[in-house]
Design an enzyme around this catalytic site. Structure first.
Site, PDB file in Angstrom:
ATOM      1  CG  HIS A 149      37.648  42.349  33.776  1.00 55.19           C
ATOM      2  ND1 HIS A 149      37.958  42.819  35.043  1.00 55.19           N
ATOM      3  CD2 HIS A 149      36.383  42.738  33.537  1.00 55.19           C
ATOM      4  CE1 HIS A 149      36.928  43.462  35.540  1.00 55.19           C
ATOM      5  NE2 HIS A 149      35.951  43.432  34.652  1.00 55.19           N
TER       6      HIS A 149
ATOM      7  CD  GLU B 214      29.494  44.848  32.481  1.00 53.26           C
ATOM      8  OE1 GLU B 214      28.659  44.369  31.668  1.00 53.26           O
ATOM      9  OE2 GLU B 214      29.814  44.289  33.539  1.00 53.26           O
TER      10      GLU B 214
END
Length: 202
Positions: free
Chosen positions: A8, A81
């Protein structure tokens, strides 16, 4: 099948060096620009699907890319994550001060968990499941998917696709909006590029 792996764009916690994990942090304006530049880099790639973590910073990155490529994105918690539990929101120095010895254990023992968090092997289990799902798509050799995820998750995905030991995650760098390209073949995967971030420069 090509797998285009992207971390990201930048967040405020990236700038401050804070551990994000599953904390839901938005992109900075710079992070949005990084995502847009990456999208323009991907325009002519043979991407037929976009998969992303369901955390805000990954969804925002994927949405910017998806709009540019005129494609919808699919969110999945498999690409989240690692949850870093009580470490989240702290810098590395703060973690070392508040939780003495835990970081070194994390790096050496892939079953070790931060208080309230996940181990590296927990992340690996999710990634192995995701790889099984994308391989079941039976895509053509020259077709590809884009994966928008997070630093650790991207590294685990890379080593799993390449058939490398999990210890190699410490040898891989994956910057914000960095692009890694792997071609998955029956006889073994081929690494085309690793953490290529030339598109984010001015």
């Amino acid at each position: 099948m090509f797998v285009y792996i992207v971390r990201h764009g930048e967040t405020d916690w990236n700038v401050e060096g804070r551990t994000q994990g599953t904390s839901d942090i938005s992109l900075t304006d710079k992070g949005r620009i990084q995502a847009l530049r990456l999208a323009r880099r991907l325009r002519n790639m043979p991407i037929t699907a976009i998969y992303c973590s369901d955390l805000k910073r990954a969804v925002e990155t994927a949405s910017i890319i998806g709009r540019e490529l005129n494609m919808q994105w699919i969110t999945t918690p498999l690409l989240r994550e690692a949850c870093f539990g009580e470490w989240e929101g702290h810098t590395i120095r703060e973690i070392e001060d508040l939780f003495p010895g835990q970081l070194s254990r994390w790096y050496q023992d892939h079953d070790f968990r931060a208080p309230g968090g996940e181990s590296v092997n927990c992340v690996r289990e999710r990634i192995v499941k995701f790889i099984g799902q994308i391989k079941a798509l039976e895509m053509g050799q020259d077709e590809g998917i884009l994966v928008v995820s997070h630093a650790l998750t991207c590294k685990v995905l890379i080593v799993e696709l390449m058939g490398l030991p999990l210890t190699y995650i410490r040898r891989i760098r994956q910057d914000n909006a960095g692009l890694t390209v792997i071609k998955v073949l029956e006889e073994g995967s081929v690494l085309f590029s690793l953490n290529d971030a030339c598109h984010v420069e001015d």
